[in-house]
Design a protein around this motif. Sequence first.
Motif, PDB file in Angstrom:
ATOM      1  N   ARG A  24       0.738  -1.000  -0.161  1.00 25.29           N
ATOM      2  CA  ARG A  24       0.116  -0.007   0.065  1.00 25.29           C
ATOM      3  C   ARG A  24       0.994   1.221   0.066  1.00 25.29           C
ATOM      4  NH1 ARG A  24      -3.152  -1.185   5.064  1.00 25.29           N
ATOM      5  NH2 ARG A  24      -3.666   1.202   5.383  1.00 25.29           N
ATOM      6  N   GLU A  25       0.349   2.374  -0.437  1.00 23.89           N
ATOM      7  CA  GLU A  25       0.831   3.813  -0.286  1.00 23.89           C
ATOM      8  C   GLU A  25       2.091   3.846  -1.641  1.00 23.89           C
ATOM      9  OE1 GLU A  25      -0.072   6.008   1.322  1.00 23.89           O
ATOM     10  OE2 GLU A  25      -1.697   4.673   2.700  1.00 23.89           O
ATOM     11  N   VAL A  26       2.004   3.049  -2.236  1.00 26.79           N
ATOM     12  CA  VAL A  26       3.184   2.856  -3.322  1.00 26.79           C
ATOM     13  C   VAL A  26       2.572   3.746  -4.568  1.00 26.79           C
ATOM     14  CG1 VAL A  26       4.579   1.684  -5.013  1.00 26.79           C
ATOM     15  CG2 VAL A  26       4.378   1.024  -2.537  1.00 26.79           C
ATOM     16  N   ARG A  27       3.158   4.660  -5.188  1.00 21.21           N
ATOM     17  CA  ARG A  27       2.745   5.531  -6.356  1.00 21.21           C
ATOM     18  C   ARG A  27       2.822   4.739  -7.507  1.00 21.21           C
ATOM     19  NH1 ARG A  27       6.254   8.536  -4.282  1.00 21.21           N
ATOM     20  NH2 ARG A  27       7.555   8.137  -6.263  1.00 21.21           N
ATOM     21  N   ILE A  28       1.656   4.577  -8.024  1.00 21.75           N
ATOM     22  CA  ILE A  28       1.371   3.663  -9.268  1.00 21.75           C
ATOM     23  C   ILE A  28       1.550   4.482 -10.664  1.00 21.75           C
ATOM     24  CG2 ILE A  28       0.125   1.884 -10.715  1.00 21.75           C
ATOM     25  CD1 ILE A  28      -1.403   1.299  -8.046  1.00 21.75           C
ATOM     26  N   PRO A  29       2.619   4.107 -11.714  1.00 23.02           N
ATOM     27  CA  PRO A  29       2.819   5.043 -12.627  1.00 23.02           C
ATOM     28  C   PRO A  29       1.534   4.805 -13.591  1.00 23.02           C
ATOM     29  CG  PRO A  29       4.467   3.436 -12.222  1.00 23.02           C
ATOM     30  CD  PRO A  29       3.807   3.100 -11.348  1.00 23.02           C
ATOM     31  N   PRO A  30       1.503   6.206 -14.091  1.00 26.44           N
ATOM     32  CA  PRO A  30       0.032   5.995 -15.194  1.00 26.44           C
ATOM     33  C   PRO A  30      -0.057   5.002 -16.017  1.00 26.44           C
ATOM     34  CG  PRO A  30       1.232   8.291 -14.935  1.00 26.44           C
ATOM     35  CD  PRO A  30       2.149   7.194 -14.255  1.00 26.44           C
ATOM     36  N   ASP A  31       1.027   4.652 -16.632  1.00 22.30           N
ATOM     37  CA  ASP A  31       0.866   3.706 -17.695  1.00 22.30           C
ATOM     38  C   ASP A  31       0.564   2.326 -17.234  1.00 22.30           C
ATOM     39  OD1 ASP A  31       3.265   3.477 -16.400  1.00 22.30           O
ATOM     40  OD2 ASP A  31       4.289   2.513 -18.032  1.00 22.30           O
ATOM     41  N   ILE A  32       0.591   1.953 -15.940  1.00 22.21           N
ATOM     42  CA  ILE A  32       0.226   0.605 -15.556  1.00 22.21           C
ATOM     43  C   ILE A  32      -1.142   0.646 -14.690  1.00 22.21           C
ATOM     44  CG2 ILE A  32       2.276  -0.373 -15.945  1.00 22.21           C
ATOM     45  CD1 ILE A  32       2.597  -0.281 -12.795  1.00 22.21           C
ATOM     46  N   VAL A  33      -1.837   1.918 -14.501  1.00 21.99           N
ATOM     47  CA  VAL A  33      -2.992   1.929 -13.558  1.00 21.99           C
ATOM     48  C   VAL A  33      -3.951   1.137 -14.159  1.00 21.99           C
ATOM     49  CG1 VAL A  33      -4.913   3.584 -13.018  1.00 21.99           C
ATOM     50  CG2 VAL A  33      -2.256   4.137 -12.953  1.00 21.99           C
ATOM     51  N   ALA A  34      -4.045   0.690 -15.477  1.00 24.65           N
ATOM     52  CA  ALA A  34      -5.034   0.060 -15.897  1.00 24.65           C
ATOM     53  C   ALA A  34      -4.881  -1.460 -15.667  1.00 24.65           C
ATOM     54  CB  ALA A  34      -4.994  -0.111 -17.472  1.00 24.65           C
ATOM     55  N   TYR A  35      -3.754  -1.885 -14.970  1.00 25.13           N
ATOM     56  CA  TYR A  35      -3.616  -3.210 -14.236  1.00 25.13           C
ATOM     57  C   TYR A  35      -4.420  -3.347 -12.971  1.00 25.13           C
ATOM     58  CZ  TYR A  35       0.456  -3.608 -17.591  1.00 25.13           C
ATOM     59  OH  TYR A  35       1.312  -3.736 -18.669  1.00 25.13           O
ATOM     60  N   LYS A  36      -4.499  -2.299 -12.512  1.00 25.94           N
ATOM     61  CA  LYS A  36      -5.063  -2.479 -11.192  1.00 25.94           C
ATOM     62  C   LYS A  36      -6.592  -2.672 -11.076  1.00 25.94           C
ATOM     63  CE  LYS A  36      -4.676  -1.269  -6.445  1.00 25.94           C
ATOM     64  NZ  LYS A  36      -4.232  -1.865  -5.690  1.00 25.94           N
ATOM     65  N   THR A  37      -7.212  -3.520 -10.334  1.00 20.07           N
ATOM     66  CA  THR A  37      -8.553  -4.035 -10.212  1.00 20.07           C
ATOM     67  C   THR A  37      -9.177  -3.298  -9.105  1.00 20.07           C
ATOM     68  OG1 THR A  37      -8.185  -6.091 -11.353  1.00 20.07           O
ATOM     69  CG2 THR A  37     -10.325  -5.763 -10.091  1.00 20.07           C
ATOM     70  N   PRO A  38     -10.249  -2.336  -9.384  1.00 21.15           N
ATOM     71  CA  PRO A  38     -10.668  -1.608  -8.334  1.00 21.15           C
ATOM     72  C   PRO A  38     -11.492  -2.476  -7.506  1.00 21.15           C
ATOM     73  CG  PRO A  38     -11.699  -0.968 -10.293  1.00 21.15           C
ATOM     74  CD  PRO A  38     -10.524  -1.717 -10.576  1.00 21.15           C
ATOM     75  N   LEU A  39     -11.839  -2.212  -6.125  1.00 23.27           N
ATOM     76  CA  LEU A  39     -12.734  -3.226  -5.615  1.00 23.27           C
ATOM     77  C   LEU A  39     -14.200  -2.873  -5.922  1.00 23.27           C
ATOM     78  CD1 LEU A  39     -11.182  -2.834  -2.068  1.00 23.27           C
ATOM     79  CD2 LEU A  39     -11.263  -5.090  -3.469  1.00 23.27           C
ATOM     80  N   ASP A  40     -14.481  -3.340  -7.379  1.00 20.29           N
ATOM     81  CA  ASP A  40     -15.854  -3.138  -7.803  1.00 20.29           C
ATOM     82  C   ASP A  40     -16.601  -4.256  -8.204  1.00 20.29           C
ATOM     83  OD1 ASP A  40     -14.379  -4.089  -9.853  1.00 20.29           O
ATOM     84  OD2 ASP A  40     -15.077  -2.102 -11.080  1.00 20.29           O
ATOM     85  N   CYS A  41     -16.249  -5.508  -7.766  1.00 21.90           N
ATOM     86  CA  CYS A  41     -16.805  -6.800  -8.205  1.00 21.90           C
ATOM     87  C   CYS A  41     -16.676  -7.668  -7.176  1.00 21.90           C
ATOM     88  CB  CYS A  41     -16.052  -7.111  -9.457  1.00 21.90           C
ATOM     89  SG  CYS A  41     -14.264  -7.162  -9.245  1.00 21.90           S
ATOM     90  N   TYR A  42     -17.355  -8.880  -7.299  1.00 20.62           N
ATOM     91  CA  TYR A  42     -17.316  -9.917  -6.616  1.00 20.62           C
ATOM     92  C   TYR A  42     -16.248 -10.934  -6.684  1.00 20.62           C
ATOM     93  CZ  TYR A  42     -22.349  -9.098  -5.509  1.00 20.62           C
ATOM     94  OH  TYR A  42     -23.402  -8.226  -5.321  1.00 20.62           O
ATOM     95  N   SER A  43     -15.620 -11.307  -5.741  1.00 22.37           N
ATOM     96  CA  SER A  43     -14.405 -12.207  -5.616  1.00 22.37           C
ATOM     97  C   SER A  43     -14.414 -13.348  -4.765  1.00 22.37           C
ATOM     98  CB  SER A  43     -13.140 -11.561  -5.482  1.00 22.37           C
ATOM     99  OG  SER A  43     -12.034 -12.334  -5.005  1.00 22.37           O
ATOM    100  N   PHE A  44     -14.379 -14.534  -4.953  1.00 21.34           N
ATOM    101  CA  PHE A  44     -14.879 -15.800  -4.072  1.00 21.34           C
ATOM    102  C   PHE A  44     -13.244 -16.655  -4.065  1.00 21.34           C
ATOM    103  CE2 PHE A  44     -17.315 -18.771  -1.846  1.00 21.34           C
ATOM    104  CZ  PHE A  44     -18.345 -17.726  -1.282  1.00 21.34           C
ATOM    105  N   GLY A  45     -12.445 -16.415  -5.072  1.00 18.92           N
ATOM    106  CA  GLY A  45     -11.203 -17.132  -4.496  1.00 18.92           C
ATOM    107  C   GLY A  45     -11.434 -18.457  -5.263  1.00 18.92           C
ATOM    108  N   ALA A  46     -12.277 -18.870  -5.897  1.00 18.43           N
ATOM    109  CA  ALA A  46     -12.842 -19.908  -6.605  1.00 18.43           C
ATOM    110  C   ALA A  46     -13.016 -20.160  -7.984  1.00 18.43           C
ATOM    111  CB  ALA A  46     -14.246 -20.478  -5.731  1.00 18.43           C
TER     112      ALA A  46
END
Lengths: 272, 533
Positions: free
Chosen positions: B399-421
């Motif tokens: 956490r707290e690490v700056r993400i360069p703009p060109d890889i921001v698209a890799y980040k998944t926002p917490l906007d979806c269901y996840s069940f690890g299955a």
Amino acid sequence: MRSVRPARIILSLLIWPLLAAGAGAPADLDPAWTALTNSRPQDVLRLLRRDASARAERLAWAAGRIGAQPASDASMREAEAVLAELAPGPDEIAAEAAYLRARIYQMHLSEPDFPKAAQQYAELAARRPQSHWAQLGLVKLGLLKLYLLPDSTDPAADRLAPAEALLPRISEPLLRRDLDLQIGQAGIVLHQPLARYLPHLIAAEQVGGITGTAGEDLIVQIGVLSERGGDWARAREYFERYLANYPTNVRAFTIRQKLEAVNRRLAQEGGA
Amino acid sequence: MKVRANSIGLGLLVLGYIFAVYWVFTRSTPVVSSRPVTIRLAHWQIEKGPPDGVDAIIRRYEELNPRVKVEQVLVPGRVYNQWMRTNLVGGKGVDLIEYGVWLDGLTDIPARYFEPITEAMQRPNPYNRGTPLEKVPWVLTFTDGLLTQRVSAPDPGQFYAATLTEVSVRLFCNRNLLKEITGSTRTPRTFAELRVLFREVTAYANRTGRPIHAMAGARDNATWLLQVLLGGSMMQRSQRNDRHGTLALYNWDALGLYLDGHWSYRSPEIRAGLALMREVSLNMKPGFVQSLRDAATQEFLRGDALFIFAGTWDGTSIRGLADFPIDVLRFPQPTKDDPVMGPYFFGAFADGGGGTAMEFYLNKQSPHQREAIDFLHFMTSVEGSQLFTDHSGWLPATREVRIPPDIVAYKTPLDCYSFGAEYMTIGSSVNAAILRNFYLLTGAQGSVDRFVEAMEAEMPAAVRSDLGKEIANRGIIVRPQDVRIMAAAALSRRSPQDPNLPLARERLESSQTQSEALMLQMSRQLAVAGPAK
């Protein structure tokens, strides 16, 4: 040649008392116990002797024998024989030996003898009820009763009750917590009613200090299971706690949805 | 003449000597290192990016710690399993080792060879001093709280690894080719739009005679996609099957639920996910199941495929090597009105995001455990993770690490269901069966039915075998703990002033009880489960 022989005799006479003293002196066991905490039981077998006069040394040797690889039933029997000698004593070493002996029967033999392990845990608890090892043994006895003894295939058997009966005998809060937690989890696996097992999970969580995944899971579990049981207020409490403690966890999205649903139910019932 | 030749020879010898002396004193490594401790870390991330990131971390760490030298050991993925096993068995493993629970045939490794780092995880990372994470326990400084790692940990009460990056899977799009085919650079937003685009690509290929496919194909990329699709199609059933109420499905529980008849490859939700996978795979090069991810990357880079579905771990290579502009997008998901998955729609589902990976474990046999943990602290601190991100092009796990703009698209926002299955890598035998039968789903002559029948013929034995392995692996952990508990108690009696010893014993006892209970639960599952015997 003649002058050599008396010299040898004199030298032997000088060395012998030192050897005898060394053999009889109690060994410093710290290196042995440290080796065991560092998963190096083979070092213990090099450092200590099975037939040492000091009881503590023999206990450490037996622990080293249990931990050494390759493990075999023969090595376990060897350790068990030493522990059997130590177990009847009046001191804490006796309690430790009795506990380890039960563990051999439960976990370390290729064909475990669960009834015998259970009997030894029970005997230890009867003999020295306040010893830590007796208390820990009661937790292990509880697990055996939940899943294995007396007959795991009888669907009508109430498997929680025998373990619950052990709880009042466990005075150490953390050990009692651990058994409460396992009674709660077993209630789920054994298809018991929610009201039967959820209080055990709550009791375990309230003691706190559960590390790893289990501690985090427990907060989610109590929230979700409370929601299933219609206890909206408790569900809300645990969902909020989870979001406060683990806001970036991948489960947070689902829990936010659940929290919103629970808040709606509470508002409908006038409990918001 | 002879004298002259001798002079030249002598001159050359003197020159050679002077050069050698110069080289020894200015360029070569000292015979005896000035750093008394050397630690090594090994990983298989030899793609473009991560080695540079780790090098940057090492350089800074060595500046801060003049006693310690750190060496990065890069091992190709193809030989990693054998390399790790032989080194660990031979007692020569490096200090910090990357490991993943999905590595074939290695599920016993953590229990046998790795040391838990639970105590350190409960305390703040000392290298986070002066940052917002200064007082935060190490475990909570990771973006996922190490959930993904803990789900696969052999012992539920212990932490075993620290992670370096957050991973997700994304669709990488050749923007020029998209415009050439559709006349627009608009990317699809739903699976329905993707279907339309598939048809456009096929028409374009037929019209121009160019061997272009909508998706670059390889077994790796296809199985990553199948994991996402099954996770999504099964979301509703996963929630329904969540008997423990953890909102996550552990492998042992997925195996147990199978034995109890709560899911199978015949379940309609799974069949829906498989049907979507078949649709996508028919837009890949025929025979792609024989290829690995490098082949798909090359296909995409040649301009022979419009998209490649790849892990963000391949992002730096793909974007660095392509001579065309690339757009990165999340895989277009089916919606509630989808004819295949609609009936089982639960909501937007996780596309590999949120979890952290590139997990490093501490070798039990390391002679420098203290220094190795210290390096792990630095590597995953805000400063270390920033260095890694800036030099690798990979997302941070901290956490707290700056993400360069060109890889921001890799980040998944917490906007979806996840069940690890995802119902695939739940055990090595099950996973192997999937890979063996995958061609039946994706080949021209294949079908969902053929794949399902082949899988269900193998699943009962595979599931039982995997559950047996889960029990055996936990046994490897639980048994040695008996004597460690005893030893911790003995040492704590001898040093009552040390508060860490009783704490270590208590935690060991508690986590042992948890693992033991889990073994009993799984054994009971194997004993009483009926249909899959």
